[in-house]
Design a protein around this motif. Structure first.
Motif, short mmCIF file in Angstrom:
data_model
loop_
_atom_site.label_atom_id
_atom_site.label_comp_id
_atom_site.label_asym_id
_atom_site.label_seq_id
_atom_site.Cartn_x
_atom_site.Cartn_y
_atom_site.Cartn_z
N GLY A 151 -15.04 110.15 14.70
CA GLY A 151 -15.40 110.30 13.30
C GLY A 151 -15.93 109.00 12.73
O GLY A 151 -16.07 107.99 13.41
N ASP A 152 -16.20 109.03 11.42
CA ASP A 152 -16.71 107.85 10.71
C ASP A 152 -15.54 107.07 10.13
O ASP A 152 -14.60 107.66 9.56
CB ASP A 152 -17.65 108.27 9.59
CG ASP A 152 -18.94 108.89 10.11
OD1 ASP A 152 -19.22 108.70 11.31
OD2 ASP A 152 -19.65 109.54 9.34
N TYR A 153 -15.63 105.72 10.22
CA TYR A 153 -14.60 104.85 9.67
C TYR A 153 -15.28 103.67 8.97
O TYR A 153 -16.33 103.19 9.42
CB TYR A 153 -13.67 104.33 10.76
CG TYR A 153 -12.82 105.42 11.39
CD1 TYR A 153 -11.54 105.69 10.91
CD2 TYR A 153 -13.32 106.19 12.44
CE1 TYR A 153 -10.78 106.70 11.48
CE2 TYR A 153 -12.56 107.20 13.00
CZ TYR A 153 -11.29 107.45 12.51
OH TYR A 153 -10.54 108.46 13.07
N THR A 154 -14.65 103.23 7.87
CA THR A 154 -15.12 102.03 7.17
C THR A 154 -14.20 100.88 7.53
O THR A 154 -12.96 101.01 7.43
CB THR A 154 -15.13 102.25 5.65
OG1 THR A 154 -16.03 103.33 5.34
CG2 THR A 154 -15.60 101.00 4.92
N ILE A 155 -14.78 99.75 7.95
CA ILE A 155 -14.02 98.52 8.20
C ILE A 155 -14.31 97.58 7.02
O ILE A 155 -15.48 97.33 6.71
CB ILE A 155 -14.41 97.88 9.54
CG1 ILE A 155 -14.05 98.84 10.69
CG2 ILE A 155 -13.70 96.55 9.73
CD1 ILE A 155 -14.47 98.34 12.05
N ARG A 156 -13.26 97.07 6.37
CA ARG A 156 -13.41 96.27 5.16
C ARG A 156 -12.70 94.92 5.31
O ARG A 156 -11.60 94.83 5.86
CB ARG A 156 -12.83 97.03 3.97
CG ARG A 156 -12.96 96.32 2.63
CD ARG A 156 -12.50 97.20 1.50
NE ARG A 156 -11.03 97.32 1.45
CZ ARG A 156 -10.37 97.98 0.50
NH1 ARG A 156 -11.06 98.60 -0.46
NH2 ARG A 156 -9.07 98.07 0.52
N LEU A 157 -13.37 93.87 4.78
CA LEU A 157 -12.80 92.52 4.78
C LEU A 157 -12.61 92.08 3.33
O LEU A 157 -13.57 92.05 2.55
CB LEU A 157 -13.73 91.54 5.50
CG LEU A 157 -13.35 90.06 5.41
CD1 LEU A 157 -12.00 89.80 6.09
CD2 LEU A 157 -14.44 89.17 6.00
N ARG A 158 -11.35 91.75 2.96
CA ARG A 158 -11.04 91.22 1.64
C ARG A 158 -10.56 89.78 1.78
O ARG A 158 -9.71 89.48 2.63
CB ARG A 158 -9.96 92.07 0.96
CG ARG A 158 -10.41 93.48 0.64
CD ARG A 158 -9.38 94.27 -0.16
NE ARG A 158 -8.17 94.54 0.63
CZ ARG A 158 -6.98 94.01 0.38
NH1 ARG A 158 -6.83 93.16 -0.63
NH2 ARG A 158 -5.94 94.31 1.13
N SER A 211 -18.01 95.32 3.95
CA SER A 211 -17.62 96.52 4.68
C SER A 211 -18.78 97.01 5.53
O SER A 211 -19.95 96.76 5.22
CB SER A 211 -17.18 97.63 3.71
OG SER A 211 -18.26 98.04 2.90
N ILE A 212 -18.43 97.69 6.61
CA ILE A 212 -19.41 98.33 7.49
C ILE A 212 -18.89 99.73 7.82
O ILE A 212 -17.68 99.99 7.78
CB ILE A 212 -19.64 97.54 8.80
CG1 ILE A 212 -18.31 97.38 9.56
CG2 ILE A 212 -20.30 96.21 8.54
CD1 ILE A 212 -18.49 96.82 10.96
N LEU A 213 -19.82 100.63 8.11
CA LEU A 213 -19.47 101.98 8.55
C LEU A 213 -19.72 102.07 10.05
O LEU A 213 -20.80 101.73 10.53
CB LEU A 213 -20.31 103.02 7.82
CG LEU A 213 -19.99 104.49 8.15
CD1 LEU A 213 -18.61 104.86 7.60
CD2 LEU A 213 -21.05 105.41 7.56
N VAL A 214 -18.70 102.49 10.79
CA VAL A 214 -18.85 102.67 12.23
C VAL A 214 -18.53 104.11 12.57
O VAL A 214 -17.76 104.79 11.87
CB VAL A 214 -17.95 101.72 13.05
CG1 VAL A 214 -18.35 100.28 12.85
CG2 VAL A 214 -16.48 101.94 12.71
N HIS A 215 -19.16 104.57 13.63
CA HIS A 215 -18.93 105.94 14.11
C HIS A 215 -18.13 105.85 15.41
O HIS A 215 -18.66 105.43 16.43
CB HIS A 215 -20.26 106.65 14.36
CG HIS A 215 -21.22 106.54 13.21
ND1 HIS A 215 -21.07 107.25 12.04
CD2 HIS A 215 -22.34 105.78 13.05
CE1 HIS A 215 -22.05 106.95 11.21
NE2 HIS A 215 -22.84 106.06 11.80
N VAL A 216 -16.86 106.20 15.33
CA VAL A 216 -16.03 106.19 16.53
C VAL A 216 -16.39 107.42 17.36
O VAL A 216 -16.37 108.54 16.88
CB VAL A 216 -14.54 106.21 16.17
CG1 VAL A 216 -13.68 106.36 17.42
CG2 VAL A 216 -14.17 104.93 15.43
#
Length: 569
Positions: free
Chosen positions: A213-220, A233-238
């Motif tokens: 599925g699709d996942y968002t990876i976020r850096l704060r 943030s980036i969107l990756v497709h697992v």
């Protein structure tokens, strides 16, 4: 502070009391003359205010505004009371506030740097109390937060390392996290750290533990002034799923019969994901070819094995599909019987032919045509069949169409057959059936047909002969005439069957027969007497019931009798 109490005799200078007090006084001379009361307010405050302490910002803290708010605990003054506060920034007066104020925003804009601050409490007598000095740093610049790998909107599988930058002059910490979808409702921490990272690994995520599925990876990222970077943030497709390869052909579907293509066929392999596609024919033990462009299918029935591997090395299991191509027509069937221009017997004559050949798909069936029209279709293993049509007694054409499993057709030669299904006429008019004959007899009758071929006259012993002897076998028809002669003295006396068989050119035949009794001998017959009852039913040879007598001759002829003598007529 009043005149109602006891008066004190003045003897010399006296100290004024702390606070705001009224002194009442008067004098009495030696003559007892008394002065009227006089008074004077005297305010004395020799003590500075107390209880002053700083609250926020804490010492050595960070603030994210250039006009920070300062708070302190209020000072007290028991004598003259608190008059005001002076706010000092970096040792200089910043502003003066009233005695009731214990929080205020600095006046003016402070630079992004370290500053000192203190509060001076002043009472109404002018006494001052100065707080301790504290330091705070103004920082209104947001930290840096960036993700450089993986790239946005890419496919990932397995364990991935997230790289980028989390930095600030007054860095506090960063949090790397992920959530499901493009707008996650919740987040899971990948890594959290208090050290800066510049163009390096921020943390690792094992996507193998996640569903596809699709996942968002976020850096704060936050600094010590509590400034926060705009989250990167980036969107990756697992994607743990193997690609799916689709096979298509041109023509799109078999243009022949039984799943066969009967025209040249091109195969296209299409993967559902970027990567490579591989194929090989009729097995998986050989070398795999890398698919690049559509290719031609082989002639015959072959199995194509194929699979795809995506850019993440997710590999599809082997798939296969049978491709059947037959572009060649079969060989022609050879017609056997009836022969061309030959005779066919029956209203539904039987036709025979030799097998047609087909090296690719094989023979599926044969189409029988009578007089140019389809009579029936039979299986490819059938080499003979009676016509479905009821044929008239005339000439007809016939032909066999060989059809292979792909639907290719080849026509045989066209033959002509003459149909005759009327039986010939076969009759014996003499001798009569069961006649007694001697010497040579003439057999008469009819043996005829429109398409007459021959007749055979023969005899055999008994009513059901086990073998036959030919009397004559001519090829000329006879109508109510002599069929032949038979010398009965060439055989023993007894019963014989004479049989006439008439055959036409269509092999149709008719048979008739008569029984004759040959009697060429001079021996007298023997007469047998029998009674009913069979034997005397009384005693001493007497019948005691009515008795019937039967006389039986051993040969055809006449039997005679008289009672009680032979002298009568």
């Amino acid at each position: 502070d009043g005149t109602g109490g006891a008066w004190t005799t003045y003897t010399g200078a006296l100290a004024a009391q702390q606070g705001n007090h009224t002194l009442y006084y008067y004098s009495v001379d030696t003559a007892a003359n008394t002065e009227a009361n006089k008074n004077l307010a005297i305010k004395v405050d020799t003590v500075a205010p107390t209880g002053l302490s700083l609250t926020t910002p804490a010492d050595a803290s960070f603030v994210n505004t250039q006009q920070p708010t300062l708070t302190w605990s209020g000072a007290t003054d028991a004598s003259s009371g608190l008059a005001n506060y002076i706010v000092k920034i970096d040792g200089a007066d910043n502003q003066t506030v009233g005695s009731a104020v214990v929080t205020t925003q600095t006046a003016g804009t402070l630079t992004q740097a370290s500053h000192t601050w203190q509060i001076v409490a002043i009472d109404n007598a002018g006494n001052q109390a100065t707080s301790t000095s504290r330091t705070f740093t103004v920082d209104v610049t947001n930290p840096t937060a960036s993700i450089t790998a993986p790239l946005d909107n890419t496919y990932v599988t397995g364990s991935i390392t997230v790289t980028g930058t989390a930095a600030d002059t007054n860095f506090n910490n960063y949090t790397l996290e992920y959530g499901a979808g493009s707008s996650p409702s919740s987040w899971t921490t990948i890594n959290s750290a208090t050290t800066t990272v510049t163009n390096n690994a921020l943390g690792s995520l094992d996507t193998g533990l996640l569903p596809n599925g699709d996942y968002t990876i976020r850096l704060r990222v936050t600094d010590k002034a509590n400034n926060s970077a705009t989250p990167a943030s980036i969107l990756v497709h697992v994607d743990h799923a193997a690609p799916t390869t689709t096979l298509s052909t041109s023509p799109i579907t078999p243009d022949g019969s039984n799943g066969w293509f009967k025209s040249a066929t091109t195969i296209t392999l299409t993967s559902s994901k970027p990567g490579s596609t591989y194929y090989q024919w009729d097995g998986t033990g050989g070398a795999w070819s890398t698919y690049s462009v559509p290719f031609a299918a082989f002639e015959g029935s072959h199995t194509l094995y194929f699979y795809s591997k995506d850019s993440l090395n997710n590999t599809e299991g082997n798939k296969s599909q049978v491709i059947k191509v037959d572009t060649a027509a079969p060989g022609a069937a050879i017609l056997s019987t009836p022969a061309d221009n030959g005779w066919a017997s029956g209203v539904q004559p039987t036709l025979t032919w030799t097998v047609a050949t087909d090296t690719s798909s094989g023979i599926a069936n044969y189409v029988i045509k009578i007089d140019g029209a389809t009579d029936q279709t039979v299986t490819g293993s059938t080499l003979s069949a009676a016509t479905v049509a009821m044929l008239t007694e005339t000439s007809h054409t016939w032909q066999i169409i060989a059809v292979d499993n792909a639907g290719n057709q080849t026509s045989s030669a066209i033959h002509t057959m003459k149909v005759d299904y009327s039986s010939p006429t076969a009759t014996i008019s003499a001798p009569a059936n069961n006649a007694t004959v001697v010497d040579t007899i003439t057999i008469t009758g009819t043996a005829s047909d429109t398409n007459f071929a021959n007749y055979k006259l023969e005899y055999g012993a008994g009513a059901s002969p086990s073998s036959w002897t030919t009397i004559t076998n001519p090829t000329t028809p006879v109508t109510n005439g002599t069929l032949g002669t038979f010398g009965t003295r060439t055989v023993a006396n007894g019963q014989y069957t004479i049989r006439l068989t008439v055959t036409d050119n269509a092999a149709k035949s008719s048979t008739t027969s008569v029984l004759i009794n040959v009697n060429n001998d001079i021996i007298a017959p023997t007469t047998t007497l029998s009674t009913s009852p069979i034997t005397p039913d009384g005693t001493n040879g007497w019948f005691k019931s009515a008795t019937t007598i039967t006389l039986t001759s051993s040969e055809p002829g006449t039997t005679y009798y008289q009672w009680d003598g032979t002298g009568g007529a």
